[in-house]
Design an enzyme around this catalytic site. Structure first.
Site, PDB file in Angstrom:
ATOM      1  N   GLU A 105      11.586   6.259 -10.227  1.00  0.00           N
ATOM      2  CA  GLU A 105      10.755   5.192 -10.780  1.00  0.00           C
ATOM      3  C   GLU A 105      10.008   4.454  -9.680  1.00  0.00           C
ATOM      4  O   GLU A 105       8.838   4.073  -9.854  1.00  0.00           O
ATOM      5  CB  GLU A 105      11.635   4.235 -11.578  1.00  0.00           C
ATOM      6  CG  GLU A 105      12.211   4.874 -12.843  1.00  0.00           C
ATOM      7  CD  GLU A 105      13.242   3.989 -13.534  1.00  0.00           C
ATOM      8  OE1 GLU A 105      13.536   2.889 -13.017  1.00  0.00           O
ATOM      9  OE2 GLU A 105      13.758   4.405 -14.584  1.00  0.00           O
ATOM     10  N   SER A 142      23.534  -0.248 -14.076  1.00  0.00           N
ATOM     11  CA  SER A 142      23.041  -1.436 -14.770  1.00  0.00           C
ATOM     12  C   SER A 142      24.000  -2.602 -14.538  1.00  0.00           C
ATOM     13  O   SER A 142      25.220  -2.404 -14.465  1.00  0.00           O
ATOM     14  CB  SER A 142      22.925  -1.157 -16.271  1.00  0.00           C
ATOM     15  OG  SER A 142      22.778  -2.365 -17.002  1.00  0.00           O
ATOM     16  N   TYR A 192     -19.732  -4.179  14.315  1.00  0.00           N
ATOM     17  CA  TYR A 192     -18.413  -4.731  14.013  1.00  0.00           C
ATOM     18  C   TYR A 192     -18.570  -6.040  13.256  1.00  0.00           C
ATOM     19  O   TYR A 192     -19.411  -6.881  13.580  1.00  0.00           O
ATOM     20  CB  TYR A 192     -17.597  -4.989  15.293  1.00  0.00           C
ATOM     21  CG  TYR A 192     -16.210  -5.513  14.970  1.00  0.00           C
ATOM     22  CD1 TYR A 192     -15.179  -4.638  14.650  1.00  0.00           C
ATOM     23  CD2 TYR A 192     -15.951  -6.877  14.938  1.00  0.00           C
ATOM     24  CE1 TYR A 192     -13.915  -5.107  14.311  1.00  0.00           C
ATOM     25  CE2 TYR A 192     -14.695  -7.358  14.604  1.00  0.00           C
ATOM     26  CZ  TYR A 192     -13.682  -6.470  14.287  1.00  0.00           C
ATOM     27  OH  TYR A 192     -12.441  -6.942  13.942  1.00  0.00           O
ATOM     28  N   LYS A 227      -6.204  -2.876   8.783  1.00  0.00           N
ATOM     29  CA  LYS A 227      -4.931  -2.465   9.380  1.00  0.00           C
ATOM     30  C   LYS A 227      -3.736  -2.608   8.449  1.00  0.00           C
ATOM     31  O   LYS A 227      -2.883  -1.712   8.376  1.00  0.00           O
ATOM     32  CB  LYS A 227      -4.702  -3.253  10.681  1.00  0.00           C
ATOM     33  CG  LYS A 227      -5.548  -2.731  11.837  1.00  0.00           C
ATOM     34  CD  LYS A 227      -5.510  -3.609  13.036  1.00  0.00           C
ATOM     35  CE  LYS A 227      -6.396  -4.818  12.927  1.00  0.00           C
ATOM     36  NZ  LYS A 227      -7.818  -4.512  12.743  1.00  0.00           N
ATOM     37  N   ASN A 257      20.672   5.277 -13.559  1.00  0.00           N
ATOM     38  CA  ASN A 257      19.217   5.167 -13.558  1.00  0.00           C
ATOM     39  C   ASN A 257      18.580   5.919 -12.393  1.00  0.00           C
ATOM     40  O   ASN A 257      19.092   5.897 -11.269  1.00  0.00           O
ATOM     41  CB  ASN A 257      18.805   3.691 -13.476  1.00  0.00           C
ATOM     42  CG  ASN A 257      19.321   2.888 -14.647  1.00  0.00           C
ATOM     43  OD1 ASN A 257      19.432   3.388 -15.758  1.00  0.00           O
ATOM     44  ND2 ASN A 257      19.642   1.626 -14.403  1.00  0.00           N
ATOM     45  N   LYS A 268      25.243   3.196 -17.659  1.00  0.00           N
ATOM     46  CA  LYS A 268      23.912   3.609 -17.214  1.00  0.00           C
ATOM     47  C   LYS A 268      23.937   4.298 -15.855  1.00  0.00           C
ATOM     48  O   LYS A 268      24.687   3.948 -14.968  1.00  0.00           O
ATOM     49  CB  LYS A 268      22.973   2.397 -17.135  1.00  0.00           C
ATOM     50  CG  LYS A 268      22.603   1.773 -18.460  1.00  0.00           C
ATOM     51  CD  LYS A 268      21.833   2.725 -19.344  1.00  0.00           C
ATOM     52  CE  LYS A 268      20.484   3.092 -18.792  1.00  0.00           C
ATOM     53  NZ  LYS A 268      19.582   1.945 -18.602  1.00  0.00           N
ATOM     54  N   SER A 283      -4.076 -12.203  13.907  1.00  0.00           N
ATOM     55  CA  SER A 283      -3.656 -10.916  13.331  1.00  0.00           C
ATOM     56  C   SER A 283      -2.463 -10.325  14.061  1.00  0.00           C
ATOM     57  O   SER A 283      -1.984  -9.252  13.707  1.00  0.00           O
ATOM     58  CB  SER A 283      -4.813  -9.919  13.364  1.00  0.00           C
ATOM     59  OG  SER A 283      -5.211  -9.656  14.708  1.00  0.00           O
ATOM     60  N   HIS A 329       1.096  18.992 -22.662  1.00  0.00           N
ATOM     61  CA  HIS A 329       1.111  17.814 -23.536  1.00  0.00           C
ATOM     62  C   HIS A 329       2.542  17.319 -23.805  1.00  0.00           C
ATOM     63  O   HIS A 329       2.809  16.706 -24.849  1.00  0.00           O
ATOM     64  CB  HIS A 329       0.408  18.087 -24.877  1.00  0.00           C
ATOM     65  CG  HIS A 329      -0.956  18.662 -24.740  1.00  0.00           C
ATOM     66  ND1 HIS A 329      -2.079  17.896 -24.507  1.00  0.00           N
ATOM     67  CD2 HIS A 329      -1.399  19.951 -24.781  1.00  0.00           C
ATOM     68  CE1 HIS A 329      -3.142  18.670 -24.424  1.00  0.00           C
ATOM     69  NE2 HIS A 329      -2.765  19.930 -24.587  1.00  0.00           N
ATOM     70  N   ASN A 385     -13.666  -4.628  20.244  1.00  0.00           N
ATOM     71  CA  ASN A 385     -14.247  -3.780  19.201  1.00  0.00           C
ATOM     72  C   ASN A 385     -13.906  -2.304  19.419  1.00  0.00           C
ATOM     73  O   ASN A 385     -13.509  -1.599  18.491  1.00  0.00           O
ATOM     74  CB  ASN A 385     -15.765  -3.958  19.157  1.00  0.00           C
ATOM     75  CG  ASN A 385     -16.182  -5.356  18.742  1.00  0.00           C
ATOM     76  OD1 ASN A 385     -15.332  -6.217  18.506  1.00  0.00           O
ATOM     77  ND2 ASN A 385     -17.482  -5.598  18.667  1.00  0.00           N
TER      78      ASN A 385
END
Length: 474
Positions: A294, A281, A321, A329, A289, A287, A27, A160, A114
């Site tokens: 987004e 674009s 553990y 993590k 954007n 364009k 890890s 709405h 641990n």
């Protein structure tokens, strides 16, 4: 310098782990970022070992000096984990043994990976929660600055995604600040629960050595040691709760992003993004954007996904553990990284955005958004709201059939719709009068919006102080 492969376990094993096991278990490629926190915890642990008589003063001095040197080497990149280091704890013990020889092995007494990792991760998240808070404040500041400029700018408030009632655009912008303030509150609430030190719990049962968990907790910025050693190493509520807070932040950023996408579209045309915070674009030269907005929507998915992953991992684990918990993590680190990347971009986008006041003013009354003003005008004349609603609905139907706005109907039309309507109703058929009429606390009138601005700014000032607070010793 030791030439042997460092391992924190293996005495009872006849041979080393299979390559497949080693590759699965490793890890250090992601938990290395815990190194400064592990070293800080090691300093505190060394001091309690000395207080217990397990290190003499000379050994303690040498130990602390070696930890300082190791920390500097980690920070500079001189010391790095290797492919043989299983995790951050193994790598750092190797570094300590290289500096101290056998003395370095004394530090492991009375603690386990641990309780180490549970402590390190709490310290890391408490530290970085403040960084996230600082970035949230920056975004809130950007929204507040825009709101200050548009307290008196009318806009078509929506439900709405349909025109509903006129609102101040400043009020609308501040509506996005309120959830950020709640997010900040949640971070501080979370921090109070996370400020418990697991160190001293050992693998699960505590230690027979005369250690002082309270002294360690105090040195590491925690308010108390964990009251139950089994729970201390098993608990990952602090990770799950942190991920809930970050997921909800992601949802709030996504909703803001969606509105910016709408505001900057050709159909709305209410705002224009600065060139530095928009993209183009590869095929369509015209364009512009709203990619930041987004991406705010898109990245909320990974924040929510991290929360779901950790909750799912935890739901069936027995105490105490289990190696499954290694999976806590990466989602936590990813949540921090994602918000540290996203929030400054959103703040820059909002602060440099140009609001098209002319288009907002023109759109505010469209779609019969002043109909509620007519109903309220009738109520003030003693008409029950149920009847006022019906009368106003008939007036709207008449205008819809004639393709005209409410202020375009004639006096005769008003009489035709209801005996309760007369020409004086025109006094409420303006956006300005509708906004001015909103004087109650929290509403969209100029007065309440100004009050909200002052309150929000005061609250953000207090958060600025918390965001730069140091809780982890350096």
């Amino acid at each position: 310098m030791t030439e042997e492969r460092t391992s924190l376990w293996g005495g009872r094993f006849a041979g080393g782990p299979a390559e497949a096991l080693a590759r699965l278990s490793v890890s250090v490629q992601f938990d290395w970022r815990l190194a400064p926190y592990d070293i800080a915890a090691s300093r505190a642990h060394a001091r309690v070992l000395a207080a217990a008589g397990l290190l003499d003063p000379d050994e303690l001095g040498r130990m602390l000096a070696a930890l300082d040197d190791l920390e500097a080497a980690c920070a500079s990149g001189e010391f790095r984990p290797t492919v043989d280091d299983e995790d951050v704890h193994t790598a750092l013990e190797r570094g300590l043994l290289e500096r101290l020889g056998a003395l370095g092995g004394k530090l492991r007494a009375g603690r386990s990976r641990n309780d180490q990792v549970a402590t390190d991760l709490r310290m890391y998240l408490r530290d970085h929660a403040r960084g996230v808070a600082g970035r949230l404040v920056e975004l809130a500041d950007a929204l507040v600055e825009q709101a200050e400029r548009h307290v008196d700018t009318p806009a078509p408030g929506m439900t709405h995604v349909q025109h509903a009632q006129p609102v101040s655009f400043g009020h609308w912008l501040l509506a996005h600040v309120q959830p950020l303030l709640r997010d900040l509150d949640r971070l501080r609430d979370w921090d109070a629960r996370a400020a418990i030190s697991p160190l001293g719990s050992g693998a699960l049962a505590g230690s027979s050595l005369p250690l002082d968990p309270a002294a360690v907790a105090h040195e590491l910025g925690f308010r108390a040691p964990a009251p139950n050693s089994m729970d201390a190493v098993a608990d990952r509520d602090f990770v799950a709760e942190f991920l809930f807070v970050t997921a909800l932040i992601g949802v709030h950023l996504s909703r803001l992003g969606e509105e910016v996408v709408l505001w900057t579209s050709t159909e709305f045309g209410w705002a224009e993004l600065d060139d530095a915070f928009a993209t183009g674009s590869s095929i369509m030269p015209q364009k512009k954007n709203a990619d930041i907005a987004e991406l705010a929507r898109g990245k909320s998915g990974r924040l929510v996904g991290g929360l779901v992953a950790v909750l799912t991992m935890l739901k069936g684990l027995p105490l105490t553990y289990d190696r499954d918990m290694q999976e806590d993590k990466e989602p936590a680190f990813d949540a921090v990284d994602t918000l540290q990347l996203l929030l400054p971009a959103l703040a820059g986008m909002i602060s440099t955005m140009t609001v098209r006041v002319d288009r907002l003013v023109a759109a505010a009354p469209v779609g019969f958004s002043l109909a509620t003003e007519v109903a309220d005008w009738l109520v003030r004349r003693g008409v029950p709201f149920r009847d006022a609603h019906e009368i106003t609905g008939r007036l709207v139907a008449l205008c819809a059939a004639r393709e005209c706005e409410l202020e375009d109907v004639t006096d005769d039309d008003l009489k035709t719709v209801s005996e309760h309507l007369d020409p004086s109703v025109r006094e409420v058929l303006s956006v300005r009068s509708a906004l001015a009429a909103r004087t109650t606390f929290g509403s969209t009138g100029p007065g309440p919006v100004a009050e909200q601005l002052a309150t929000v700014q005061h609250r953000l000032d207090s958060w600025r102080e918390w965001a730069i607070e140091t809780v982890v010793p350096r």
